[in-house]
Write an enzyme that holds these catalytic residues in place. Structure first.
Site, PDB file in Angstrom:
ATOM      1  N   HIS A   6     -10.325   1.955   3.456  1.00 42.34           N
ATOM      2  CA  HIS A   6     -11.492   2.310   2.946  1.00 42.34           C
ATOM      3  C   HIS A   6     -11.842   1.794   1.641  1.00 42.34           C
ATOM      4  CE1 HIS A   6     -11.898   5.779   5.898  1.00 42.34           C
ATOM      5  NE2 HIS A   6     -10.914   6.116   5.579  1.00 42.34           N
ATOM      6  N   LYS A  19       0.745  -1.253  -0.036  1.00 41.52           N
ATOM      7  CA  LYS A  19      -0.108  -0.029  -0.022  1.00 41.52           C
ATOM      8  C   LYS A  19       0.982   1.226  -0.066  1.00 41.52           C
ATOM      9  CE  LYS A  19      -1.858   2.868   2.921  1.00 41.52           C
ATOM     10  NZ  LYS A  19      -2.373   3.184   4.138  1.00 41.52           N
TER      11      LYS A  19
END
Ligand code: SF4
Length: 239
Positions: free
Chosen positions: A149, A129
């Site tokens: 999210h 990420k």
């Protein structure tokens, strides 16, 4: 989910967010990597304060690297996990210094995406990420970073069916068109904070309600409208 449906979701969220995100200013890659590292498991606000504290306290990353650990820790305490983050940042800086002879990641600009992943995954605490954020926002590459999210919303929508953000990242990259990867990522994060929240999503206000496969969306829509009372809702949620 078919391509047209995904495209419709992308378009509606783009309209909802007020258009495509603009291009990024050229960022210092090591600054960006450390700022992204600080943002793990915290809010933008606290990670920004921690990053500013480090930049104000230390003349440059060489000075930070040589500082006693408690000094680094106290500057980033605001963003949480300070014990872990301070050790990982200091060790990463030391390893980079040993490897490159200087503290800079500007050479990554000449690498392809896979080589950037290979290069940075060797540092403890730097995962896919964080690297995909660096690729997207530092190197302007067409990658689709996946945070909690993005992972949550793509699963609720039914675009992927995965257990972890890393799995979502691997599955989603072929599904999202290159030219919208960065703006869709940014729009999903805004949408996840304001509408499709982790607890109690505001399904009653959702512009992609009809495109969503979330099994509880009807309950949440009624909950938002006040038709379902809190206690009733808990029963429904557990049923
Ligand atoms: S309908 Fe609800 S769960 Fe589905 S995307 Fe919208 S807010 Fe999220």
């Amino acid at each position: 989910m078919n391509k047209n449906r995904i495209r419709e979701i992308i378009n509606r969220l783009e309209e909802y967010s007020g258009g495509k995100s603009g291009s990024q200013k050229k960022a210092n890659l090591l600054d960006l990597l450390i700022a992204t590292k600080l943002s793990q498991n915290t809010t933008d606000k606290t990670s920004y304060i921690a990053f500013r504290n480090l930049k104000n306290k230390f003349r440059n990353w060489e000075t930070a690297m040589s500082a006693p650990l408690p000094k680094i820790k106290s500057e980033i305490r605001v963003c949480g996990l300070a014990d872990k983050k301070s050790v990982e940042i200091r060790n990463m800086l030391r390893d980079m210094k040993k490897k490159y002879g200087k503290l800079s990641l500007e050479h990554l600009r000449g690498y392809d995406d896979d080589k950037v992943y290979d290069e940075l995954l060797q540092y403890k605490g730097i995962g896919k990420k964080t690297i995909s954020c660096l690729l997207a926002f530092g190197l302007n590459r067409n990658v689709f970073p996946v945070d909690t999210h993005v992972h949550r919303i793509l699963n609720r929508l039914g675009i992927v069916d995965t257990k972890s953000p890393d799995d979502t990242f691997d599955n989603a990259k072929a599904l999202i068109p290159d030219e919208v990867k960065i703006s869709f990522h940014t729009n999903l994060i805004k949408f996840g904070r304001s509408v499709c929240k982790a607890p109690k999503p505001l399904c009653g206000e959702c512009v992609i309600y009809d495109l969503c496969s979330f099994k509880d969306k009807k309950y949440y829509r009624e909950f938002n409208s006040g038709k379902v009372k809190r206690n009733d809702f808990i029963i429904l949620e557990n049923s």
